[in-house]
Design a protein around this motif. Structure first.
Motif, PDB file in Angstrom:
ATOM      1  N   GLU A   3       0.545  -1.339  -0.057  1.00  0.00           N
ATOM      2  CA  GLU A   3      -0.057   0.090  -0.044  1.00  0.00           C
ATOM      3  C   GLU A   3       0.919   1.091  -0.008  1.00  0.00           C
ATOM      4  OE1 GLU A   3      -3.733  -2.165   2.427  1.00  0.00           O
ATOM      5  OE2 GLU A   3      -2.658  -0.463   3.391  1.00  0.00           O
ATOM      6  N   LYS A   4       1.914   1.365   0.643  1.00  0.00           N
ATOM      7  CA  LYS A   4       2.856   2.389   0.845  1.00  0.00           C
ATOM      8  C   LYS A   4       3.438   2.666  -0.503  1.00  0.00           C
ATOM      9  CE  LYS A   4       6.684   4.469   3.632  1.00  0.00           C
ATOM     10  NZ  LYS A   4       7.548   3.851   4.745  1.00  0.00           N
ATOM     11  N   ARG A   5       3.697   1.606  -1.091  1.00  0.00           N
ATOM     12  CA  ARG A   5       4.450   1.615  -2.526  1.00  0.00           C
ATOM     13  C   ARG A   5       3.333   2.299  -3.557  1.00  0.00           C
ATOM     14  NH1 ARG A   5       7.522  -3.147  -5.660  1.00  0.00           N
ATOM     15  NH2 ARG A   5       8.053  -1.798  -7.642  1.00  0.00           N
ATOM     16  N   SER A   6       2.199   1.726  -3.277  1.00  0.00           N
ATOM     17  CA  SER A   6       1.227   2.207  -4.384  1.00  0.00           C
ATOM     18  C   SER A   6       0.975   3.699  -3.968  1.00  0.00           C
ATOM     19  CB  SER A   6       0.020   1.497  -3.960  1.00  0.00           C
ATOM     20  OG  SER A   6       0.183   0.204  -4.519  1.00  0.00           O
ATOM     21  N   PHE A   7       1.042   3.958  -2.723  1.00  0.00           N
ATOM     22  CA  PHE A   7       0.778   5.437  -2.334  1.00  0.00           C
ATOM     23  C   PHE A   7       2.020   6.439  -2.860  1.00  0.00           C
ATOM     24  CE2 PHE A   7      -0.850   8.952  -0.055  1.00  0.00           C
ATOM     25  CZ  PHE A   7       0.164   9.802   0.412  1.00  0.00           C
ATOM     26  N   LEU A   8       3.324   5.701  -2.712  1.00  0.00           N
ATOM     27  CA  LEU A   8       4.398   6.733  -3.474  1.00  0.00           C
ATOM     28  C   LEU A   8       4.080   7.063  -5.020  1.00  0.00           C
ATOM     29  CD1 LEU A   8       7.220   5.178  -1.090  1.00  0.00           C
ATOM     30  CD2 LEU A   8       6.246   7.406  -1.138  1.00  0.00           C
ATOM     31  N   LEU A   9       3.724   5.620  -5.463  1.00  0.00           N
ATOM     32  CA  LEU A   9       3.621   5.592  -6.946  1.00  0.00           C
ATOM     33  C   LEU A   9       2.836   6.733  -7.304  1.00  0.00           C
ATOM     34  CD1 LEU A   9       4.084   1.882  -8.109  1.00  0.00           C
ATOM     35  CD2 LEU A   9       5.786   3.705  -8.398  1.00  0.00           C
ATOM     36  N   GLN A  10       1.740   6.768  -6.731  1.00  0.00           N
ATOM     37  CA  GLN A  10       0.373   7.791  -7.081  1.00  0.00           C
ATOM     38  C   GLN A  10       0.997   9.207  -6.903  1.00  0.00           C
ATOM     39  OE1 GLN A  10      -2.510   6.781  -8.190  1.00  0.00           O
ATOM     40  NE2 GLN A  10      -2.870   9.039  -8.426  1.00  0.00           N
ATOM     41  N   LYS A  11       1.979   9.194  -5.670  1.00  0.00           N
ATOM     42  CA  LYS A  11       2.287  10.634  -5.557  1.00  0.00           C
ATOM     43  C   LYS A  11       3.294  11.227  -6.548  1.00  0.00           C
ATOM     44  CE  LYS A  11       0.789  12.042  -1.528  1.00  0.00           C
ATOM     45  NZ  LYS A  11       0.160  13.212  -1.432  1.00  0.00           N
ATOM     46  N   GLN A  12       4.055  10.254  -7.192  1.00  0.00           N
ATOM     47  CA  GLN A  12       4.997  10.219  -8.330  1.00  0.00           C
ATOM     48  C   GLN A  12       4.263  10.706  -9.565  1.00  0.00           C
ATOM     49  OE1 GLN A  12       7.508   7.103  -8.679  1.00  0.00           O
ATOM     50  NE2 GLN A  12       8.947   7.560  -6.749  1.00  0.00           N
ATOM     51  N   ASN A  13       3.266   9.912  -9.678  1.00  0.00           N
ATOM     52  CA  ASN A  13       2.241  10.161 -10.833  1.00  0.00           C
ATOM     53  C   ASN A  13       1.549  11.670 -10.633  1.00  0.00           C
ATOM     54  OD1 ASN A  13       3.049   7.762 -12.209  1.00  0.00           O
ATOM     55  ND2 ASN A  13       1.140   6.604 -11.259  1.00  0.00           N
ATOM     56  N   ASP A  14       1.067  11.721  -9.562  1.00  0.00           N
ATOM     57  CA  ASP A  14       0.418  13.384  -9.252  1.00  0.00           C
ATOM     58  C   ASP A  14       1.702  14.353  -9.540  1.00  0.00           C
ATOM     59  OD1 ASP A  14      -1.632  12.149  -6.875  1.00  0.00           O
ATOM     60  OD2 ASP A  14      -1.945  12.079  -8.843  1.00  0.00           O
TER      61      ASP A  14
END
Length: 226
Positions: A3-14
């Protein structure tokens, strides 16, 4: 961890999307700035063209006003009464100018300043005043100097000719001083006169050996008329 990795990836994408959006806005702003500068240049060119058109219109209006004034002056000239010419070519003028020439040379011969002065206008453009207009008295002062230098003088009138207010006298002159030194020759005086017959423009030509002719187009006065 997932979940943390997904959150970070989402942040990067944003963040990537935000940066891309900023870049797009920056490019759009740059294009808008270029467009604005072009528009400013176009507006400035239009302003200059407008000023030029205003100047041309002002010049055209001045030319129109000048033409209107000329037309009005021509109309006034047509409406104005005709002025009789000075010295109309006729026998009466011939006789008058012949008598004037005789009286003029007589006054010069006798040194009669009072009589000679009346032949000149109050102001006269005189050859021996550097071709300037001078008072009558200055003309007479110059003639008096001639009289003092040559106290003995004789004249023989040869021709009188005229055209309008232009008069020519052609004569033989002979001068002698107190030591009996003498000179002689031919003279041609050229006058312009006012409506009263007074000289307003005086010139002379001296010819030592040959008599000059009257100017072309001038009426020659018969010297035998009474």
């Amino acid at each position: 961890m997932s979940e943390k990795r997904s959150f970070l990836l989402q942040k990067q994408n944003d963040a990537g999307k935000l940066n891309q959006s900023k870049l797009l806005k920056a490019e759009e702003n740059a294009r808008l700035l270029v467009t604005l500068q072009k528009k400013k240049k176009e507006v400035e060119q239009l302003r200059l063209q407008y000023k030029l058109l205003q100047a041309e219109q002002s010049a055209a209006n001045k030319r129109i006003d000048a033409l209107k004034q000329k037309l009005a002056e021509k109309a006034r000239c047509k409406e104005a009464p005709r002025v009789h010419p000075i010295n109309p070519p006729c026998l009466e003028t011939d006789a008058c100018l012949r008598q004037t020439a005789i009286a003029y040379l007589k006054a010069r011969k006798q040194g009669n300043a009072s009589a000679l002065s009346r032949h000149f206008a109050p102001d006269c453009n005189y050859q021996y005043a550097n071709n300037r207009e001078v008072p009558n008295e200055m003309v007479m002062n110059n003639i008096r100097e001639l009289w003092e230098k040559w106290p003995q003088r004789s004249y023989r009138l040869l021709k009188v000719a005229y055209r309008d207010n232009h008069v020519e006298l052609i004569y033989i002159y002979k001068y002698a001083d107190q030591r009996n030194h003498s000179i002689q020759g031919y003279a041609k005086e050229k006058w312009e006169t006012n409506s009263a017959g007074q000289i307003i423009h005086w010139r002379e030509e001296l010819h030592p050996g040959t008599s000059p002719a009257e100017s072309a187009g001038y009426r020659l006065v018969p010297l035998n008329i009474k």
